[in-house]
Design a protein around this motif. Structure first.
Motif, PDB file in Angstrom:
ATOM      1  N   GLU A   1       0.840  -1.206   0.000  1.00  0.00           N
ATOM      2  CA  GLU A   1       0.000   0.000   0.000  1.00  0.00           C
ATOM      3  C   GLU A   1       0.872   1.252   0.000  1.00  0.00           C
ATOM      4  O   GLU A   1       0.565   2.226  -0.671  1.00  0.00           O
ATOM      5  CB  GLU A   1      -0.916  -0.005   1.224  1.00  0.00           C
ATOM      6  N   TRP A   2       1.977   1.216   0.740  1.00  0.00           N
ATOM      7  CA  TRP A   2       2.895   2.349   0.790  1.00  0.00           C
ATOM      8  C   TRP A   2       3.431   2.668  -0.608  1.00  0.00           C
ATOM      9  O   TRP A   2       3.553   3.828  -0.984  1.00  0.00           O
ATOM     10  CB  TRP A   2       4.041   2.040   1.746  1.00  0.00           C
ATOM     11  N   LEU A   3       3.729   1.642  -1.385  1.00  0.00           N
ATOM     12  CA  LEU A   3       4.256   1.846  -2.734  1.00  0.00           C
ATOM     13  C   LEU A   3       3.230   2.445  -3.680  1.00  0.00           C
ATOM     14  O   LEU A   3       3.588   3.122  -4.640  1.00  0.00           O
ATOM     15  CB  LEU A   3       4.766   0.521  -3.320  1.00  0.00           C
ATOM     16  N   SER A   4       1.963   2.192  -3.428  1.00  0.00           N
ATOM     17  CA  SER A   4       0.934   2.649  -4.371  1.00  0.00           C
ATOM     18  C   SER A   4       0.034   3.746  -3.794  1.00  0.00           C
ATOM     19  O   SER A   4      -0.947   4.118  -4.416  1.00  0.00           O
ATOM     20  CB  SER A   4       0.078   1.456  -4.813  1.00  0.00           C
ATOM     21  N   ARG A   5       0.385   4.272  -2.629  1.00  0.00           N
ATOM     22  CA  ARG A   5      -0.427   5.286  -1.967  1.00  0.00           C
ATOM     23  C   ARG A   5      -0.315   6.628  -2.667  1.00  0.00           C
ATOM     24  O   ARG A   5       0.696   6.954  -3.253  1.00  0.00           O
ATOM     25  CB  ARG A   5       0.036   5.441  -0.522  1.00  0.00           C
TER      26      ARG A   5
END
Length: 153
Positions: free
Chosen positions: A23-27
């Protein structure tokens, strides 16, 4: 996530390990993300997004250039597997993000933790301009020095 975990273990990036790395990569308001492969394996990643909460470089660039906010794109989430470094993968990933930003008529900018001297050296080798180093409060107990860069015109 494996490559990101390797980078975190070796270099401490990201500074605070996210609860949900995927999620951090695509937030955030993503404009694009790219990965690099070498010999069939994933070895790097970069993202490009619209400026969001906590991004310092877009505001600095806008102030310096008399532009309204929203004329920039933020390069972020750049990492290269330790075993794949020294092969210009980071430069190629940044180049891809810059190309996309320019295609959208946006100026690429980025923030990097000041302690990440290897990343800062890469940006400077590529001609990025250091606009400022500022303190940013990440939590009640964590203040971090951030270097804000703008891509060459």
């Amino acid at each position: 996530m494996r490559v990101l975990a390797e980078v975190h273990a070796r270099d401490g990036y990201p500074v605070n390990w996210p609860d949900q790395p995927g999620e951090w990569l695509s937030r955030g308001p993503l404009l694009g993300s790219w990965v690099a492969e070498l010999e069939g394996g994933l070895v790097g990643h970069v993202s490009l997004s619209q400026d969001g909460e906590g991004d310092l470089a877009p505001g600095l660039w806008s102030e310096r250039n008399g532009a309204t906010r929203g004329m920039t794109a933020v390069v972020s989430r750049l990492f290269v597997a330790p075993q794949a470094r020294g092969q210009r993968i980071g430069a190629l990933l940044i180049g891809q993000a810059v190309e996309e930003a320019r295609r959208r008529a946006l100026h690429p900018v980025l923030d990097v933790v000041a302690s990440d001297t290897a990343a800062a050296a890469l940006y400077e080798r590529l001609g990025w301009e250091l606009m400022a180093t500022v303190e940013q409060q990440w939590s009640p107990h964590q203040t971090v020095a951030i270097r804000c860069y703008a891509a060459p015109s």
